[in-house]
Each structure stands twice: as C-alpha cells, then as structure tokens.
Write a protein that holds these residues in place. Structure first.
Motif: not given
Length: 539
Positions: A49, A206-208, A210, A228-231, A234-236
């Motif tokens: 990861r 980033k990426k991880n 959340m 979606n988990d990132r939406e 997510g950190s971003e």
C-alpha cells in the motif's frame, strides 16, 4: 550523608536475588517482543500500500538519540484470554513520551499491524492515561492514526460509553492550551473519525488516509447510497472540500516530516525559563546492583535504604526521624541534581510511621519538593495495640497528606503493596504523576494466603455457631481456590495489563526513568499555556 551499604555483591543471597530478578526482566522483554513480532507480519501488506510500519513512523517522528519513555507496554495482557502463552500485550498501541524537534511530547501510535489497529478495552484505558498525563504535564499530544475502530467482536456497552472520554479529553487538551496533532496514515472511521476531528492540526496522507463517520459499506447498508471510500473520507477530499485536513502529505514519511515541522513551529519551549545545567554526582553504589539487592520473595525483608542509595546522587541522603516509626523510611536526597523526598517501607506502617510520613509529606509540600514513593508494604498494622494507638486516625492523616500535597508524585511498586498501605503510599487511585512497577511487585487488597486464611476463619466460626462439624476437605479446597484467585491477580504483569500502572520497568533503569519523569514534571509546572473556555474548532 553517604550511605554505607551492608550488601555483599559476592554473597549467595545477592546472586540468588539477581538471578531471579533478571529472569523476571527477561520474561518482561519476551512479552514486550510479542506485539512487535505480530505487527511485523503485516509489513509486506503495508509496503504493497506504499506505507511504512507503525514503529518506523515512530522512529522517524522522534529526534534521533534522544530518550523515549515507553508507557503501557503490557496493556491488555491477560485481559481477553486466560492463556499467558498466547496473550499479546500492547493493546494495539505504542505509547510514550519523547522529543520531537526538541520538544517533549506525548506520542500515541496506532499499531495497525495488529488487527488493523482495532481498539479493545485496554486500548481506551492506555489512551486515556496518555491524554491525562499530557494534560497534567502540558505535553503536546501527537497521534499517528490508523485504526479500524472499536473491535466489535468484543463489544460491551460500557466500552462504547467510556470511549467518549477519548474525544472529551482531546477537547480538554485544546481548551487547556495544549496542542494536539493527528497524522492520518490510514482509516479512522465511525467514532474514530473524531480523532482527527478534534485535533488542532491534521496531516492527511494521500491514497491511504481516510476519516468518515461511516465507510462505503455501512453507508450502502444504511442509506442505499453507493459511495466510494475516497470520496467519502479520503485525505484529498478533506484537504480540498471539507477542510478537515490542514496539511496533505505524499506518503507516510512525508506526513511524519510535516508533523515534526508543525511541532517545531509551535516553539513550545519559548515560555520556559532559561534553566542552568545542574551538576550532580552519580550514585557511588552501582544501580546495576539493585537486581541483587531486592529478593523476589516479598516475605523476605530488606532495607529500603539499600535501594535508595543506588538511585540517588552520590548515594547520599538525610534520614528523617530514623528512630521514630522505624518501619517507614523518609529520606531527603537528590536525583540528577533535583531535590526529592523519598518515602519507603521496611515493613507494615504503624501509627508512628504514618504520622512521620504525613509530616514529611507536608514538609515536602511546603518546600515544593517532588515526592518519590518506594512501595513495599503489607499495609497498616492491625490488632488491639495498634487500634488503641490510633492507627485509623494516623493512617488517615497520611492518606490526607498524600491526597492533598501539591508537588510531583512518582510511585514505584517494588515489592508488596497491599490494602490501605497502597493508598497511603500514593497508589493507583491517588493519581501520582507517574506510576511504575518492578516485575517482582505484587499488589491487591491482601495476599492470597491472607485472604484464604481469613475466609477459613469465617467458615470455622460459622460452623462453631451452628454446632456443625468442619469439612476439612472442603475447607482445603476453598483455601486453595481463594489463594489462587487472589495471587493470580496480584502479579505486576497482570495488573499492568489492566493499566493499573504506567508500565513495568527493569529495576536497574529506575534512576534513569525517575530522572526523566522528574524533568517532565518540573518542565510541565514551569510552562505557561494559554487556556480558553473551549478548544480550537475547525471552520
């Protein structure tokens, strides 16, 4: 006055004591290695990861070469299982006090290599203790976050109810003017989302990284929305849309680097008075000898002064009222050039010992002198002679003095610490600034043999009142059962697993750890903070 030791390091008793104590220290190190080995098994998955391991995050966070005092290394031991061979201590946390960019900080790292960092009962207890120490000592609180949240397989309603204290304490830290910072290395969902939510500063990887009140699966189950988990968290997203994240990091290492920069930017030491270097003489008697001074068997007496002389500067101390209340030892000494008062036990506490200790505690309060308690007592004396001599009221004076004195207090369980004697010696319930145990220590309301003997006398008295025969076989079984029940819960590893101290230590490290804790306490008391009526809120 320099202490003249009566210990012969070449004696058989010294060799026996040392061998038995070092065997216990080896047991301690073996237990502490278990969570490290288990967490390391997830290294390959974490590298897939693009992550570094929790302990590598910690190593990058801390200043190289500076001391780190780990706390609660045995948290959770023998709590979720009765098998001492398989129980893994640590409660999925790495907790301790260390230096970040020259600033002494409280650090908590989620050990996501163990059950994805899921919280168990003792995770909460260790975390709460860390927060309370940070608040008391005015230490910036840094949390490296990656947790699957509460372990629902071991769910109990009281665990959830008490879990709210974790978030309350983050708010209290912020309101007290003590900054707290979170680095979002991985998921922090459900209630755990408030870890970054209540932090003063948040670094998101980033990426991880959340944070969300509910992940995609729970959202779909609860609302039917396909998210979606990132939406969702997510950190971003938090850096760009929600505003939860102040600093967006490329990866774990970058996130830790940003955390170090944030702590440096606090300039947290600016309010401290300029301190002059303290000069001091190390102990003349070798601290290494402590392992041979103290017997494993708590029924074997020894002179507490022999321990103190291997801890204090120059092996020097002034003995306060040495001929009065002789089983209670009160010493004036110094550690690393810091004046301290030491109270220790050479046996049970009698009325004279209690009044001597109470007076000594008040004198230390008057002089603003930190107190160190070396607890090795079976408790306050009992019996007609002692009751008529006022054991209750004199013991109460000692407990009142311990409760009320406003100086740093550091307690060490170094032998037996039973009954109300534990209370008078600033035990767990009296919230000393720091509390550690040696691996030979035993604590509880009383020893197993005493508890079994008491219950046997009750049973015999009951049979006599009824004119009944005593069933000796039944009594023997009861005696064995009660002895085992009490003794099983009294050992240092067991009690430390329940976070009834801040950790078990190697006795030979006592001086070093006391020096670190004294510096931490004095630094905290000298620091000026800017409290507010409420914590810093994110807008």
């Amino acid at each position: 006055m320099r202490f003249a030791s009566q210990i012969d390091p070449n004696s058989d008793s010294f060799a026996t004591n040392r061998a038995e104590m070092l065997a216990l220290v080896n047991d301690l190190r073996t237990l502490e290695a278990r969570p490290i080995e288990l967490s390391e098994k997830r290294r390959a998955r974490m590298e897939e990861r693009g992550q570094i391991t929790p302990r590598e995050r910690l190593a990058r966070l801390l200043d190289p070469g500076m001391p780190f005092l780990q706390l609660h290394s045995l948290a959770g031991y023998m709590v979720d299982t009765d098998d001492p061979e398989t129980s893994v201590p640590g409660a999925s946390l790495i907790v301790g006090i260390g230096f970040i960019s020259g600033t002494r900080c409280m650090v908590v790292v989620d050990d996501s290599g163990i059950k994805a960092g899921a919280m168990v009962e003792m995770t909460g207890a260790a975390f709460l203790n860390a927060q309370e120490i940070a608040l008391r000592q005015k230490l910036p609180f840094v949390h490296l976050v990656e947790s699957a949240g509460a372990n629902l397989m071991g769910y109990r309603v009281e665990f959830w109810a008490n879990g709210g204290k974790l978030f309350r304490n983050l708010a209290r830290l912020s309101a007290a003017g003590v900054p707290n910072l979170a680095v979002l290395h991985g998921p922090s969902t459900a209630g755990g989302a408030y870890m970054p939510g209540l932090a003063d500063y948040v670094v998101g990887v980033k990426k991880n990284g959340m944070a969300a009140l509910a992940g995609a699966a729970l959202v779909h189950a609860a609302t039917g929305e396909k998210a979606n988990d990132r939406e969702l968290g997510g950190s971003e997203m938090h850096a760009e849309i929600s505003g939860l994240v102040e600093y967006l990091a490329e990866d774990d290492a970058h996130g830790v680097e940003i955390a170090r920069d944030v702590v440096e930017g606090l300039d947290w030491n600016k309010s401290l008075p300029v301190s002059r270097p303290r000069s001091f003489e190390p102990p003349v008697l070798d601290p290494e000898e402590i392992a041979g001074v103290v017997p494993k068997d708590t029924r074997i007496p020894y002179d507490m002064r022999e321990v103190a002389a291997r801890i204090v500067d120059g092996s020097r101390f002034e003995d306060f009222k040495p001929r009065y209340g002789v089983s209670t030892v009160c010493l004036q000494a110094a550690i690393n050039g810091i004046a301290v008062g030491i109270i220790g036990n050479n046996g049970p506490i009698d009325p004279a010992g209690a009044t001597k200790a109470a007076q000594f505690i008040q004198l230390c309060g008057q002089a603003n002198t930190p107190l160190i308690f070396l607890s090795n007592t079976t408790g306050y004396m009992v019996g007609t002679q002692y009751e008529q001599a006022g054991m209750i009221k004199h013991g109460a004076k000692m407990i009142q003095a311990v409760t009320s004195v406003d100086v740093p207090k550091i307690t060490l369980y170094i032998g037996a610490s039973f009954g109300a004697g534990n209370y008078g010696m600033s035990g767990y319930a009296y919230e000393p600034d720091f509390l550690f145990a040696w691996p030979n220590a035993v604590t509880g309301v009383m020893g197993g043999e005493q508890a079994a003997g008491t219950m046997e006398m009750v049973a015999r008295a009951g049979a006599a009142r009824q004119g009944a025969e005593v069933d000796e076989a039944k009594l023997a079984k009861q005696r064995a059962m009660i002895t085992a029940h009490f003794d099983r819960q009294s050992g240092a590893f067991y009690t430390s697993g329940r976070c009834l101290d801040h950790g078990v230590i190697d006795p030979r490290d006592t001086r070093r750890i006391l020096g670190f804790c004294l510096e931490t306490c004095l630094e905290g008391r000298a620091r000026n903070v800017r409290p507010a009526s409420y914590g810093v809120a994110r807008f």
